[in-house]
Design an enzyme around this catalytic site. Structure first.
Site, PDB file in Angstrom:
ATOM      1  N   LYS B  74       1.021  -1.190  -0.140  1.00 57.40           N
ATOM      2  CA  LYS B  74      -0.010  -0.264  -0.010  1.00 57.40           C
ATOM      3  C   LYS B  74       0.934   1.277  -0.241  1.00 57.40           C
ATOM      4  O   LYS B  74       1.887   1.338   0.689  1.00 57.40           O
ATOM      5  CB  LYS B  74      -0.886   0.141   1.287  1.00 57.40           C
ATOM      6  N   SER B 149      -9.711   1.546   3.026  1.00 53.81           N
ATOM      7  CA  SER B 149      -8.910   2.466   2.147  1.00 53.81           C
ATOM      8  C   SER B 149      -7.993   1.651   1.227  1.00 53.81           C
ATOM      9  O   SER B 149      -7.278   1.994   0.161  1.00 53.81           O
ATOM     10  CB  SER B 149      -8.121   3.620   2.740  1.00 53.81           C
ATOM     11  N   SER B 173     -10.003  -0.802   7.079  1.00 57.25           N
ATOM     12  CA  SER B 173      -9.337  -0.636   5.811  1.00 57.25           C
ATOM     13  C   SER B 173      -8.601  -1.684   5.148  1.00 57.25           C
ATOM     14  O   SER B 173      -8.237  -1.373   3.989  1.00 57.25           O
ATOM     15  CB  SER B 173      -8.455   0.638   5.645  1.00 57.25           C
TER      16      SER B 173
END
Lengths: 100, 478, 477
Positions: B74, B149, B173
């Site tokens: 990420k 997210s 997330s």
């Protein structure tokens, strides 16, 4: 509980947070923030007098580090991502008055 | 090939790190344009790394437990010399001068980092539509969101771009995108994985965790990244996890509580097909020997309200450092204050600004007690409720997300609608407990549903036991 | 020293002192804590507040903070860290990690040399900021073209010591700072160099009519870089405030900047805004709760404090603590005690230290000092002669009798001896070579021989030590 957050409140926190908003943004943010905060009003239903606040989920304390120097800094690597540099220092427009 | 099988296959000479990498790079080439899982594909770096690993393997050396496994990271985790943008304009092009601790551990374990994945800007969102660089699409249906997210990481695994990925979870997330993309996602106990090098959103809630196609693969990745880090004060002083026995231990005799409030009880908005899958999961666990019953965790209903004060409050402070002085793009002006205002105004998206202002307000003079102070107390209540539940139960169960993946643009008009996506996941972040999402069944639209297993602090082991059983049962069904 | 304008008025002063702690590394990272150095060389991701960086607390800084707390009679307690949020380029994270609600030390006092106790409200840990310099416009902030920031200092550990408003004059304030500095240096917490910025003083000044119990409105004065400035700033500010009040107006609460060149204070901003720092508990750190065992260990290894050292020296010299205050402040008390132990006359010791050695002892050894005073009290040297010899000893070291001889003081005695020794040496050249070239043991043997010869010739009247000194002097030259 509290009054609905006002346009002036939002303008004030925007200043505190170093953000500048257009008039339209001020309007839409105000109504959005007010809606969100109204949900926080749910919390008023709870009996919280005797409850201690939790700052942290972990029951840790006294995490300390020995006073030993680490690797010597590669100054170039750090200055490389700076927007503007002069004399190996970070250059900024004139900074007025120290609020501390 | 499962992620787990790759290291031994390379060591045996059945394949090479290069071969494994090229397969995945091809998959990326085929569908990345459509899906946009990545902010950056690190082709050259990955090839160099694969070469290095193959050289080691050829000499008979062991590069580590993740030898040759491609992994997507990420883009809010610092990778030295490689852009780390948090999907925000304010960090566009920023190359950190250091690696996050977990990146060092991944490299030391022989993993091949294949790219930085897209996210909601600064991890604020539940759909990856808040990215400054465009949304990621759900590989199972590209008209839909992958969740957020960590949408990019979830999509990368679901699309076969990498068998493993790393995400971060502050309010759900990792787990929610895992559910929406039909993969496994784990949020460990707070402090289990080092946060050094994770760009902070809400410091007392953030945790890094794994995405994988299987529970066993997720366990493998979590073992490598977990363990004490002296650079993170909030890191639990424990060695890395060992989950090997959990995967086959089963759930015989375990007491499991289904959280009433999240399964058709007090909280509305959880769709019927999701609840249907939950019922099936209960069946599966019962058949495997667990004792499953409904239980109440009352303060669950307050989690969202407390979270949407605490997280923005911490975020407003964590994001103050983006001022154009030391790194990132700058918008010039006559004075420093004007420069800071201009840089931040141009650099942050709307959701980020919303949360910064919300957080600033909650901490400001005169409002601290009413908002932040009060929310901290609710946090205690939630922890107390969980503690009570765990006196009677070994694990808790709930859906991961209220619905299957929703269409792009569906919830972008109303922030509150988006926040409701976190309803089932948030309490674990507030309490600091581990939770994982395992794919189980499908919605009426044919899209995957995720079931959430929750465990008490430090008890990832029991959590993985149930996760493995659910997975086996789910595979049996499809 | 009061002026007409201040007659009938009382000045009330409370001081906030920030001292840099003498650790190797910064408060929350292992970047080096050193003064000077090329800009931005003592930095790391934590010092720059880079995204993803995290603080880890320095154990040595905690130990020193506890030392300070104990030395100031504070309660050392469980504490937490808090974020103080504000934007400024020298603040890398746009917040400073400090302590707010629960500081590590609370509720103590500092005893002035005259025995008065000044309240210490708290002494807490916090991190220092970077340093900005302003380029163009004569270095003044308001006319600068741009600013440059150096983060070497960012993250250096500070202890902030907040004193109660118990001080009543500029003299009081100077004494307080001097004593506090002595304490910090004595316990090794800080080097206390105001001129280098390792100790900074801000003062809160207010005035009230003599006899009033209520406090007047106070102003905070910053940018004070020396004890002298402190005194001048307080006196200026007190007069300014009295002036305002007597002309019928009210003192506005504000932060003012001391201008050393001008000799005035002035506001930095036209209107004082109470800044909203939005303090909240630092989520990247955990509470600090020093164990009773650790605190005891620190207390037991605490070096003697100036107060105790004054008492000890006063006792040894049969004087009062206030009489030896200056000597202790200059860190010369150990030297004094040692000389007194060697039999030197205590009052001469004190006089010389206070008058002639205030700038330091240089090359003067404790033995030489004691010997010199001996010569003085014997009547072999007058006070003036002693002073001259002392200056030389400080400058170059050596033996007092020899130095005195070189000056021609008491010329007769030493030169007679000197001539005698020379003749003995000439009569025994082999023994002399053996002495000059010999090792310590050989020299001891040979010096015994020579001293014996001298004693024979002077019928035991010579001072053996002086003879040895002359022998050595000759051998080395």
């Amino acid at each position: 509980m509290n009054e609905r957050i006002s346009r002036d409140d939002v303008a004030h926190v925007a200043r505190l947070a170093c953000l500048s908003l257009t008039d339209d943004e001020l309007d839409s943010f105000t109504s959005q923030l007010a809606d969100i905060l109204e949900h926080a009003a749910d919390l008023d239903a709870l009996e919280l007098e005797e409850i201690e606040p939790t700052a942290h989920p972990l029951p840790l304390a006294n995490v300390l580090r020995d006073d030993e120097p680490g690797a010597v800094a590669d100054r170039e690597a750090f200055l490389a991502s700076a927007p503007q540099v002069e004399n190996n220092q970070f250059k900024v427009p004139p900074a007025l008055g120290d609020p501390s | 090939m499962n992620a787990r099988e790759i290291p031994s296959a390379i060591r045996n000479g059945e394949t090479t790190a290069k071969e494994v990498l090229e397969t995945h790079l091809k998959a990326i080439q085929n569908r990345e344009e459509e899906i946009h899982a990545f902010n950056l594909v690190m082709e050259e770096e990955a090839r160099n790394e694969a070469e290095r690993i193959d050289a080691l393997a050829a000499k008979g050396e062991d590069p580590g437990p993740l030898t040759g496994i491609p992994i997507a990271i990420k883009d809010n985790i610092c990778t030295q010399g490689v852009p780390t943008t948090c999907s925000s304009k304010i960090l566009d092009g920023w190359r950190p001068p250091y690696d996050a601790t977990i990146i060092e551990r991944l490299r030391d374990a022989g993993a091949v980092i294949v790219g930085k994945t897209n996210l909601d800007e600064f991890a604020m969102g539940a759909s990856t539509e808040n990215s400054a660089f465009g949304p990621t699409r759900n590989p199972l249906d590209t008209t839909r969101v992958p969740g957020g997210s960590s949408g990019g990481s979830a999509a990368a695994v679901a699309a076969g771009f990498a068998p493993l990925a790393i995400g971060s979870d502050t309010g759900g997330s990792i787990r929610q995108p895992a559910a929406l993309c039909g993969v496994v996602g784990v949020k460990p106990t707070y402090g289990r994985v080092s946060r050094y090098g994770l760009v902070a959103f809400a410091s007392s809630l953030d945790q890094i965790g794994p995405f994988a196609e299987t529970v066993a693969d997720a366990a493998l990745l979590l073992e490598v990244i977990s363990g004490h880090d002296p650079l993170d004060t909030t890191s639990i002083p424990e060695p890395p996890l060992d989950l090997s026995t959990a995967l086959t231990q089963g759930v015989e005799g375990l007491r499991i509580g289904v959280i009433d409030e999240l399964s058709g009880g007090a909280i509305e908005g959880i769709s019927d097909d999701v609840l249907g899958c939950l019922e099936d999961a209960v069946q599966a666990l019962t058949s495997a020997g667990a004792i499953v019953e409904r239980t109440s965790v009352p303060s669950t209903v307050y989690g969202l309200s407390a979270y949407y004060v605490i997280a923005p409050a911490e975020a407003s402070s964590n994001l103050a450092r983006y001022d154009g002085v030391r790194f990132g793009p700058r918008v010039d002006a006559k004075t420093t204050s004007e420069m800071m205002v201009a840089t931040r105004t141009a650099g942050f998206g709307d959701e980020v600004k919303r949360r910064i202002m919300l957080g600033t307000y909650a901490l400001s003079a005169g409002y601290y007690d009413a908002y932040y102070g009060k929310s901290q107390k609710v946090r205690t209540l939630i922890m107390n409720d969980f503690a009570n539940a765990y006196k009677k139960y070994d694990l808790l169960l709930s859906p991961t997300a209220p619905t299957t993946a929703f269409p792009l643009g569906d919830k972008t008009e109303d922030p509150l609608q988006m926040y409701l996506q976190d309803i089932c996941t948030i309490s674990s972040n507030l309490a600091g407990h581990p939770a994982m999402s395992v794919p189980f069944g499908k919605g009426t639209d044919g899209l995957p549903v995720g079931i959430q297993v929750l465990a008490s602090a430090m008890d990832e082991h029991t959590m993985f036991r149930a996760g493995a059983v659910l997975e086996a049962s789910n595979q049996g069904k499809s | 020293m009061t002026d007409d304008i201040l007659d009938g008025w009382e000045t009330v002063i409370g001081l906030e002192v920030h001292a840099e702690l003498a650790t190797n590394t910064k408060l929350f990272s292992s970047a080096r804590n050193v003064f000077g150095g090329e800009p931005n060389t003592n930095i790391d991701p934590v010092s720059l507040g880079l995204p993803g960086s995290l603080p880890v607390l320095n154990k040595k800084a905690v130990e020193l903070a506890i030392r300070v707390g104990l030395a100031l009679n504070c309660r050392v307690q469980r504490s937490v860290f808090a974020r103080k949020n504000y934007f400024y380029p020298d603040m890398p994270k746009a917040y400073q990690i400090s302590q707010f609600d629960l500081p590590i030390n609370e509720g103590g006092w500092l005893e002035l040399p005259d025995g008065r106790q000044i309240g210490i409200e708290r002494a807490h840990l916090e991190e220092d900021t970077g340093k900005s310099s302003h380029v163009g416009g004569g270095g003044r902030i308001h006319e600068a073209d741009y600013s440059l920031v150096d983060y070497n200092r960012a993250g250096v550990p500070l202890i902030e010591i907040v004193g109660a408003p118990d001080l009543r004059s500029a003299d009081d304030a100077r004494e307080y700072v001097a004593e506090l500095r002595s304490i910090l240096v004595a316990i090794g917490a800080s080097d206390g160099k105001m001129e280098e910025g390792s100790m900074r003083v801000d003062c809160n000044v207010s005035v009230r009519p003599q006899g009033n119990q209520e406090f007047g409105t106070r102003c905070e004065v910053k940018n004070i870089n020396s004890l002298r400035s402190l005194g001048r700033a307080i006196e200026y500010e007190a007069r300014r405030q009295v002036d305002i009040i007597t002309s019928g107006q009210q003192v506005e609460q504000q932060t003012r900047h001391w201008d050393e060149a001008d000799g005035r204070t002035h506001t930095l901003r036209s209107k004082e805004e109470a800044f909203d720092y939005r303090y909240f508990s630092e989520p990247d750190l955990v509470p600090l709760d020093p164990s009773p065992e650790w605190i005891t260990e620190i207390q037991e290894s605490q070096p003697p404090l100036p107060r105790q050292r004054r008492i000890d020296l006063a006792k040894a010299s049969k004087t009062e603590p206030r009489d030896v205050a200056l000597i202790v402040q200059k860190d010369l008390d150990e030297f004094a005690l040692s000389a007194i132990e060697k039999g030197a006359d205590a009052s001469r010791v004190l006089v010389h230290l206070a008058n002639n050695l205030a700038d330091g002892v240089g090359h003067l050894t404790e033995d030489a000092f004691a010997a010199l005073i001996h010569l003085e009290t014997n009547g072999d040297l007058s006070a003036t002669q002693a002073k001259t010899v002392l200056a030389d000893l400080v400058d170059k070291g050596g033996d007092p009798a020899q130095v005195a001889a070189d000056h021609g003081f008491e010329a007769m005695d030493t030169s007679e001896l000197d001539a005698l020794i020379e003749s003995i040496i000439n009569e025994h050249p082999d023994d002399w070579s053996a002495f000059v070239q010999g090792d310590a043991e050989e020299r001891k043997k040979k010096s015994g021989f020579f001293v014996g010869q001298v004693m024979k010739m002077t019928k035991g009247q010579a001072d053996g030590k002086v003879v040895n000194d002359i022998l050595l002097h000759r051998a080395e030259n």
